[in-house]
Motif scaffolding. Structure first.
Motif, mmCIF file in Angstrom:
data_model
loop_
_atom_site.group_PDB
_atom_site.id
_atom_site.type_symbol
_atom_site.label_atom_id
_atom_site.label_comp_id
_atom_site.label_asym_id
_atom_site.label_seq_id
_atom_site.Cartn_x
_atom_site.Cartn_y
_atom_site.Cartn_z
ATOM 1 N N SER A 186 -5.112 3.000 -2.113
ATOM 2 C CA SER A 186 -3.920 2.568 -1.369
ATOM 3 C C SER A 186 -3.541 3.489 -0.213
ATOM 4 O O SER A 186 -3.154 3.021 0.865
ATOM 5 N N ALA A 187 -3.679 4.806 -0.413
ATOM 6 C CA ALA A 187 -3.207 5.748 0.606
ATOM 7 C C ALA A 187 -4.022 5.756 1.895
ATOM 8 O O ALA A 187 -3.443 5.858 2.986
ATOM 9 N N SER A 235 2.002 6.179 -7.172
ATOM 10 C CA SER A 235 0.876 6.923 -7.728
ATOM 11 C C SER A 235 1.107 8.425 -7.645
ATOM 12 O O SER A 235 0.801 9.176 -8.585
ATOM 13 N N LEU A 244 -4.513 6.009 -6.043
ATOM 14 C CA LEU A 244 -4.132 6.578 -4.751
ATOM 15 C C LEU A 244 -5.264 6.454 -3.730
ATOM 16 O O LEU A 244 -5.019 6.199 -2.551
ATOM 17 N N ALA A 289 0.830 -1.212 0.000
ATOM 18 C CA ALA A 289 0.000 0.000 0.000
ATOM 19 C C ALA A 289 0.863 1.259 0.000
ATOM 20 O O ALA A 289 0.564 2.234 -0.698
ATOM 21 N N THR A 290 1.952 1.228 0.753
ATOM 22 C CA THR A 290 2.849 2.392 0.811
ATOM 23 C C THR A 290 3.574 2.596 -0.510
ATOM 24 O O THR A 290 3.659 3.722 -1.021
ATOM 25 N N SER A 330 1.184 3.826 -3.177
ATOM 26 C CA SER A 330 0.829 5.230 -2.920
ATOM 27 C C SER A 330 1.925 6.166 -3.405
ATOM 28 O O SER A 330 1.652 7.176 -4.083
#
Length: 284
Positions: free
Chosen positions: A41-42, A21, A38, A14-15, A18
């Protein structure tokens, strides 16, 4: 084992997604498609980062619906741009994959199987042994001189657990006035429990170590491989305990339990006092 690996892998992915993106957005490359990615995931990465840093939230909503809505919006945004504007399909794959990972986190990783519990309201608390922060052995029977709130928490690595400790310490005056004392119990190494005891310890609140999860196993609240992968490097064991609260009377009888089936959901502090009132321990 899978859960301990999954949570680390998911938050890492996820990081990374992000950051990637954001780089695409800054460069103007498929701006709206990667903005959609984004959104998937963010939010979870920022949510976890926030609670890890601040350690000020003892609970969340059951299903993190806001995060899910943002993810669905993100998938829709990437789909819209991919179909109507002819953008590359890669952002849609990323957005869909991140949403699928979130659903796994929310509906699989966060859930706890409580079928092994040996706690029965109205019956005596199954006996177990603990160690004080000085390393002395104590039995559960020796702790039952009055109404007791046993709080089993996973360890200092768990920000929700630390927030729960903070919250109960802040409201302890009301618990003490209601006629109960508190015992925080964790399988973590003694140095971590001593650190919490030094920071939050007050008269009537005690910290104990559940060595090798013996108490957790005796009570049926043991969590095999419940510690995220990598925490072992800091001295934590791979196994831990499922977050649990037990209230007993002065004779060791179980008055109430909170055995959450979602590790992010913990009882409100006011609940304990209400339970004590219901059983005639606290003044109404």
């Amino acid at each position: 084992m899978l859960k301990s690996i999954f949570i680390v892998a998911y938050l890492t992915i996820a990081t990374v997604v992000s950051i990637s993106s954001i780089q695409h957005i800054i460069s103007g490359n498929q701006l709206y498609s990667y903005l959609g990615v984004l959104f998937t995931s963010a939010p979870i990465a920022l949510f976890v980062m926030r609670i890890m840093i601040l350690k000020d939230r003892a609970r969340t909503s059951n299903n993190l619906n806001i995060v899910l809505l943002l993810a669905v919006f993100g998938v829709g945004l990437t789909l819209f741009n991919g179909v109507l504007k002819g953008d590359d399909i890669e952002p849609l794959y990323l957005a869909t994959g991140m949403t699928a990972l979130f659903l796994l986190y929310d509906h699989w990783y966060s859930k706890l199987d409580r079928s092994s519990s040996k706690l029965v309201v109205g019956e005596e608390l199954p006996p177990f042994e603990l160690r004080t922060t000085d390393g002395e052995a104590v039995t559960s029977e020796s702790l039952s001189s009055g109404a007791k709130i046993f709080v089993f928490y996973r360890g200092n690595w768990c920000p929700l657990c630390v927030a729960q400790v903070k919250e109960m310490v802040a409201g302890y005056a009301g618990i003490k006035e209601a006629g109960a004392t508190v015992a925080f119990i964790s399988p973590q190494p003694q140095k971590y429990s001593r650190s919490l005891a030094k920071k939050f310890g007050v008269d009537g609140i005690e910290f104990y170590q559940d060595e090798d999860n013996k108490a957790a196993k005796a009570l049926g609240i043991f969590s095999a491989y419940g510690t995220p992968m990598g925490m072992q490097a800091m001295g934590y064991d791979s196994d831990t305990v499922m977050p649990t609260v037990i209230i007993t009377d002065g004779e060791g009888k179980v008055l109430w339990t909170h055995e959450t089936d979602n590790y992010r959901v913990r009882p409100e502090p006011e609940t304990y006092i209400e339970v004590l009132k219901e059983h005639g321990i606290a003044p109404v």
